[in-house]
Scaffold this motif. Structure first.
Motif, short mmCIF file in Angstrom:
data_model
loop_
_atom_site.label_atom_id
_atom_site.label_comp_id
_atom_site.label_asym_id
_atom_site.label_seq_id
_atom_site.Cartn_x
_atom_site.Cartn_y
_atom_site.Cartn_z
N ASP A 78 0.84 -1.21 0.00
CA ASP A 78 0.00 0.00 0.00
C ASP A 78 0.87 1.25 0.00
N ALA A 79 1.93 1.21 0.82
CA ALA A 79 2.85 2.35 0.86
C ALA A 79 3.54 2.52 -0.49
N ALA A 80 3.98 1.42 -1.08
CA ALA A 80 4.65 1.48 -2.38
C ALA A 80 3.74 2.06 -3.44
N GLN A 81 2.49 1.62 -3.43
CA GLN A 81 1.52 2.11 -4.42
C GLN A 81 1.29 3.60 -4.27
N GLU A 82 1.14 4.06 -3.04
CA GLU A 82 0.87 5.48 -2.80
C GLU A 82 2.05 6.36 -3.20
N LYS A 83 3.27 5.86 -3.03
CA LYS A 83 4.46 6.65 -3.32
C LYS A 83 5.04 6.38 -4.70
N GLY A 84 4.42 5.49 -5.46
CA GLY A 84 4.88 5.25 -6.82
C GLY A 84 6.17 4.49 -6.94
N VAL A 85 6.46 3.61 -5.96
CA VAL A 85 7.64 2.76 -6.07
C VAL A 85 7.18 1.32 -6.26
N LEU A 86 8.13 0.42 -6.52
CA LEU A 86 7.79 -0.97 -6.80
C LEU A 86 7.86 -1.82 -5.54
N ALA A 87 7.24 -3.01 -5.62
CA ALA A 87 7.25 -3.93 -4.49
C ALA A 87 7.37 -5.36 -4.98
N ILE A 88 7.91 -6.20 -4.13
CA ILE A 88 8.00 -7.64 -4.37
C ILE A 88 7.17 -8.34 -3.30
N GLY A 89 6.26 -9.20 -3.73
CA GLY A 89 5.37 -9.87 -2.79
C GLY A 89 5.96 -11.12 -2.18
N ASN A 90 5.29 -11.61 -1.14
CA ASN A 90 5.77 -12.77 -0.40
C ASN A 90 4.60 -13.67 -0.01
N VAL A 91 4.71 -14.95 -0.25
CA VAL A 91 3.77 -16.00 0.14
C VAL A 91 2.52 -16.05 -0.74
N ILE A 92 1.90 -14.89 -1.02
CA ILE A 92 0.72 -14.85 -1.88
C ILE A 92 0.96 -13.88 -3.03
N ASP A 93 0.14 -14.01 -4.07
CA ASP A 93 0.25 -13.14 -5.24
C ASP A 93 -0.80 -12.04 -5.13
N THR A 94 -0.35 -10.80 -4.92
CA THR A 94 -1.27 -9.68 -4.76
C THR A 94 -1.24 -8.73 -5.95
N GLN A 95 -0.70 -9.19 -7.08
CA GLN A 95 -0.56 -8.27 -8.20
C GLN A 95 -1.91 -7.77 -8.71
N ALA A 96 -2.93 -8.58 -8.61
CA ALA A 96 -4.26 -8.14 -9.05
C ALA A 96 -4.72 -6.91 -8.27
N ASP A 97 -4.27 -6.82 -7.01
CA ASP A 97 -4.63 -5.67 -6.18
C ASP A 97 -3.69 -4.48 -6.38
N TYR A 98 -2.48 -4.75 -6.86
CA TYR A 98 -1.47 -3.71 -7.07
C TYR A 98 -0.83 -3.90 -8.45
N PRO A 99 -1.61 -3.74 -9.51
CA PRO A 99 -1.11 -4.06 -10.86
C PRO A 99 0.05 -3.20 -11.33
N ASP A 100 0.19 -2.00 -10.78
CA ASP A 100 1.29 -1.13 -11.19
C ASP A 100 2.42 -1.10 -10.16
N THR A 101 2.33 -1.96 -9.17
CA THR A 101 3.27 -1.89 -8.05
C THR A 101 4.02 -3.20 -7.81
N VAL A 102 3.28 -4.31 -7.68
CA VAL A 102 3.90 -5.60 -7.36
C VAL A 102 4.45 -6.24 -8.63
N VAL A 103 5.76 -6.33 -8.70
CA VAL A 103 6.43 -6.85 -9.90
C VAL A 103 6.40 -8.38 -9.93
N ALA A 104 6.74 -8.99 -8.81
CA ALA A 104 6.81 -10.45 -8.73
C ALA A 104 6.57 -10.87 -7.29
N SER A 105 6.24 -12.13 -7.10
CA SER A 105 5.99 -12.64 -5.75
C SER A 105 6.47 -14.09 -5.63
#
Length: 339
Positions: free
Chosen positions: A231-258
């Motif tokens: 959520d913080a990454a999305q608000e500030k326009g930086v990228l994120a890497i997910g862990n354990v679950i795939d949340t890219q559907a919720d953060y399509p412009d933020t979560v690169v890989a998980s």
């Protein structure tokens, strides 16, 4: 032996005899098992939507849908109430009890000792104890997938400054962070890391606040071990890497890989052992390894075509080597530090 233990032993023996009779009449054990699901209970200290527990819950629901188990669960169980809930499920005829006992190791093992004919499979930072044969342990050893996600992260960061927010510095978190950092260095050897733990398994606001501070301190990519970081990454326009679950559907412009954990192989093996009456103290951690089907790297989705091809080629090379056993991701359970 308690009345509950006698009941459970009879159920195990009765199940074995029923399988033998069914086979004699041409019925396959698989058909019999589907007709008689075993009773499984889950005891969780956090909501079932929390990343780690959600994977256990998802696997149990899938097994229930297949007719293999009859599943019930309790969530948000406090540490002080954990042993009581375990006992209640043990007294209710459950044959397999699953959960996570990272903060209640001693109490959970004491309960298991009281019900020697019930199988307990618990997330734990410690190993199995041969003197407690009905208590098996597991953990999410998804360092393989975490390492691969780090390769992509190293190729995507522009500043080389990466923020990492974790819950607690326990082995199951530490090893994933170290594996991720090792992957990053494959494509960004000069990367630096800000590492912080929030002291909670489920506190999205605190994780978000910690992530904001890291972004202010120059991080342009975040490792989201906890909810709230993306959520913080999305608000500030930086990228994120997910862990354990795939949340890219919720953060399509933020979560690169998980790095994804699949609890299914772990649970399926436990169910098999319970059905056969051969459940014993063991470390089920191996069933989380990538080559056992317990971990995968999520598809890039919206970031398809955006990650450098050189990094993707390295990911594929390492993935093949991991599956063949030619490359082994180091398991480092020590607490990671900012560097």
């Amino acid at each position: 032996m308690t009345e509950q233990s006698t009941f459970t032993r009879r159920r195990f023996l009765g199940g074995a005899a029923a399988i033998a009779v069914a086979t004699a009449f041409g019925l396959t054990p698989a058909r019999l098992m589907a007709a008689e699901p075993i009773k499984v209970a889950g005891v969780y200290t956090v909501p079932v939507e929390q990343q780690w527990v959600s994977r256990i819950h998802k696997a149990a629901l899938a097994a229930q849908d297949r007719g293999e188990i009859e599943y019930t669960f309790s969530e948000n169980v406090s540490n002080t109430d954990y042993a009581r809930v375990m006992r209640e499920y043990a007294e209710s005829g459950n044959q397999l009890i699953i959960g996570e006992v990272f903060a209640v190791e001693d109490e959970a093992r004491e309960v298991a000792a009281e019900y020697p004919d019930i199988a307990f499979l618990m997330g734990s930072s410690f190993k199995e104890d041969p003197s407690l044969p009905n208590f098996a342990v597991f953990d999410n050893y998804i360092q393989d997938a975490s390492y691969l996600s780090g390769i992509i992260a190293g190729a995507m960061t522009e500043t080389g400054n990466i923020g990492m927010v974790g819950g607690f510095p326990i082995p199951e978190v530490n090893r994933l962070m170290h594996a991720f950092m090792a992957g990053v260095r494959e494509t960004r050897p000069d990367a630096t890391f800000q590492v912080s733990f929030i002291g909670s398994w489920f506190d999205p606001p605190k994780a978000k606040e910690t992530a904001f501070a890291m972004i202010e301190n120059g991080a342009d990519l975040l490792y989201a071990e906890r909810f709230g970081v993306s959520d913080a990454a999305q608000e500030k326009g930086v990228l994120a890497i997910g862990n354990v679950i795939d949340t890219q559907a919720d953060y399509p412009d933020t979560v690169v890989a998980s790095a994804i954990w699949h609890f299914e192989p772990t649970l399926e093996h436990a169910i098999k052992m319970v059905r056969e009456g051969s459940f014993e103290a063991a470390d089920y951690g191996v069933y989380s390894f990538m080559k056992e089907g317990g971990a995968t790297l999520a598809p890039l989705g919206t970031f398809e075509g955006k990650a450098p091809q050189e990094a993707l080629d390295m990911v594929e090379k390492r993935r093949n080597e991991i599956m063949s056993g030619d490359f082994v991701v180091e398991i480092d359970d020590s607490e990671p530090k900012s560097q």
